[in-house]
Design a protein around this motif. Structure first.
Motif, PDB file in Angstrom:
ATOM      1  N   THR A 331      42.516  28.294  44.377  1.00  0.00           N
ATOM      2  CA  THR A 331      43.500  28.365  45.461  1.00  0.00           C
ATOM      3  C   THR A 331      42.904  27.856  46.776  1.00  0.00           C
ATOM      4  O   THR A 331      43.612  27.264  47.585  1.00  0.00           O
ATOM      5  N   ASP A 335      44.709  25.029  48.917  1.00  0.00           N
ATOM      6  CA  ASP A 335      45.133  25.325  50.295  1.00  0.00           C
ATOM      7  C   ASP A 335      44.438  24.431  51.323  1.00  0.00           C
ATOM      8  O   ASP A 335      44.921  24.282  52.443  1.00  0.00           O
ATOM      9  N   ARG A 342      52.352  21.667  48.153  1.00  0.00           N
ATOM     10  CA  ARG A 342      52.046  22.803  47.270  1.00  0.00           C
ATOM     11  C   ARG A 342      53.370  23.232  46.646  1.00  0.00           C
ATOM     12  O   ARG A 342      54.098  24.052  47.176  1.00  0.00           O
TER      13      ARG A 342
END
Ligand code: PLP
Length: 409
Positions: A331, A335, A342
């Motif tokens: 993640t 990110d 996303r």
């Protein structure tokens, strides 16, 4: 537009404003030239010459259209175009990929039947099989489709369908379609292949022995993330069986959606070439980095089914997956990316990065994720049409973020 270009009917009796408005607004333009694009037939009903003709069309004794759930010209044009590209006799268009999968499986299966399916399938396909269809008495055994012995061991006298994905979602397993299809046929099974990740430009499962091929046209075929649609193609006999189910269950593609899919098809080849070239460059870049534990891309020599991929696929396609060893690293990687969206889809002009365990395959519990080979640290990337150099620079940011988080010992 000049009024005399419409089909005026002077024999009609004089009538009030409302009557004239309805008649005038539904009068079709007379077109003698061929349109360059298939028109959107945004009409639910089609009128017949007389009641006998309407009955004959509705009962399938005469070709034609009557009510759009049963079929309409734009949807038929989409289905025919996809069938031609798949090398199929016939095709049927649906309102989504899941609509096509559901419509196909319910046409082929009855209570008491058994399905053998690859364990690496799209999350909703898995739950359709082992939660929804299970409630109606259809059992499924999920297998590692790269182990032919697993297929042979799973077949029972009640098995009717072998269900595969050309390149599986999300781990990019490439099943040997020719080998599995010939074994399945020896058992009298119907072989259904979801070809969404590849598209008919990269792979034509019917030529490898499948009976039916399904596309989520929402992905590469539409190609721009602005349409939901699906299609199934195969023999006339099988497609007619699925179409008979669609009459009662619904799921017909919307005319505007069919128009967008047709437009997408016109550029499929050039887009897939570019998606594939960029994805190969990025997969090679990621493989050369110390960060990921594994990079899955069908055209990489390190891919576990590299030889099958070379035989079956024109190119590696636009999908790749990276395994970081831990959810936090995965993640953090996603990110830190600035260019990709996303979002939990694939097959568009823009790149997308997603964490399958918490999104596309969220319906699966920990044991099911393990069984499907989906690690907690997996990231799935759908490579878009941006400049590959820009994407590579951005992935480098993601790798740095993943490295900062690290993998717990
Ligand atoms: N098949 C595969 C491989 C998919 O990835 C998806 C969706 O992501 C589907 C089918 C379902 O398609 P749709 O979202 O058009 O229903």
């Amino acid at each position: 537009m000049a009024a005399d270009q419409t089909d005026r009917d002077p024999s009609q009796p004089a009538s009030g404003f409302a009557t004239r408005a309805i008649r005038a607004a539904s009068r079709l333009p007379r077109v003698t030239q061929a349109a360059s694009a298939v028109p959107i037939y945004q009409s639910v009903t089609f009128s017949a010459e007389d009641s006998a003709e309407l009955g004959a069309i509705l009962n399938g004794r005469e070709p034609g259209y009557a009510y759009s759930r049963l079929g309409h010209p734009t949807g038929a044009a989409m289905a025919a175009a996809i069938a031609e590209l798949e090398g199929a006799e016939a095709g049927l268009a649906f309102d989504s990929g899941m609509g096509a999968i559901h419509g196909t499986l319910t046409a082929l299966l009855s209570a008491g039947d058994h399905v053998v399916a690859t364990r690496a399938v799209y999350g909703s396909t898995r739950t359709l099989l082992d939660r929804v269809l299970a409630r109606f008495g259809v059992a499924t055994t999920f297998i590692d489709a790269t182990a032919v012995a697993a297929f042979e061991a799973a077949v029972t006298p009640r098995t009717r369908v072998l269900y595969l994905e050309t390149i599986s979602n999300p781990t990019l397993v490439v099943a040997d379609l020719a080998e599995l299809a010939s074994r399945a046929r020896a058992h009298g099974l119907t072989v259904v292949v979801d070809n969404t990740f590849a598209s008919p430009y990269l792979c034509r499962p019917l030529e490898l022995g499948a009976d039916l091929v399904i596309e989520s046209c929402t992905k590469w075929l539409g190609g721009h993330s602005d349409v939901l649609a699906g299609a199934v193609s195969g023999s006339r006999q099988l497609v007619d069986r699925i179409a008979a189910g669609q009459v009662d269950m619904g799921g017909t593609v919307a005319p505007f959606s069919a128009f967008l899919v047709l437009r997408g098809l016109t550029t499929l080849a050039v887009r897939m070439d570019r998606h594939s070239a960029s994805a190969l460059a990025l997969a090679s870049f990621l493989s050369a980095s110390a960060e990921p534990r594994a990079v899955y891309y069908p055209a990489l020599p390190s891919h576990p089914q590299a030889a099958v991929s070379r035989r079956q696929l024109r190119a590696g396609g636009g999908m790749l997956a990276v395994e970081f060893g831990a959810r936090e690293a995965a993640t953090a990687f996603i990110d830190a990316l600035r260019l990709p969206q996303r979002t939990a889809s694939l097959g568009s002009v823009f790149t997308m990065a997603v964490h399958p365990p918490s999104t596309t395959h969220r319906q699966l519990d920990a044991a099911e994720l393990r069984e499907a080979g989906i690690a907690e640290g997996l990231v799935r990337i759908s490579v878009g049409l941006e400049d590959a150099a820009d994407l590579q620079a951005d992935l480098a940011n993601g790798l740095a973020a993943a490295a900062r988080v690290g993998v717990p010992a």
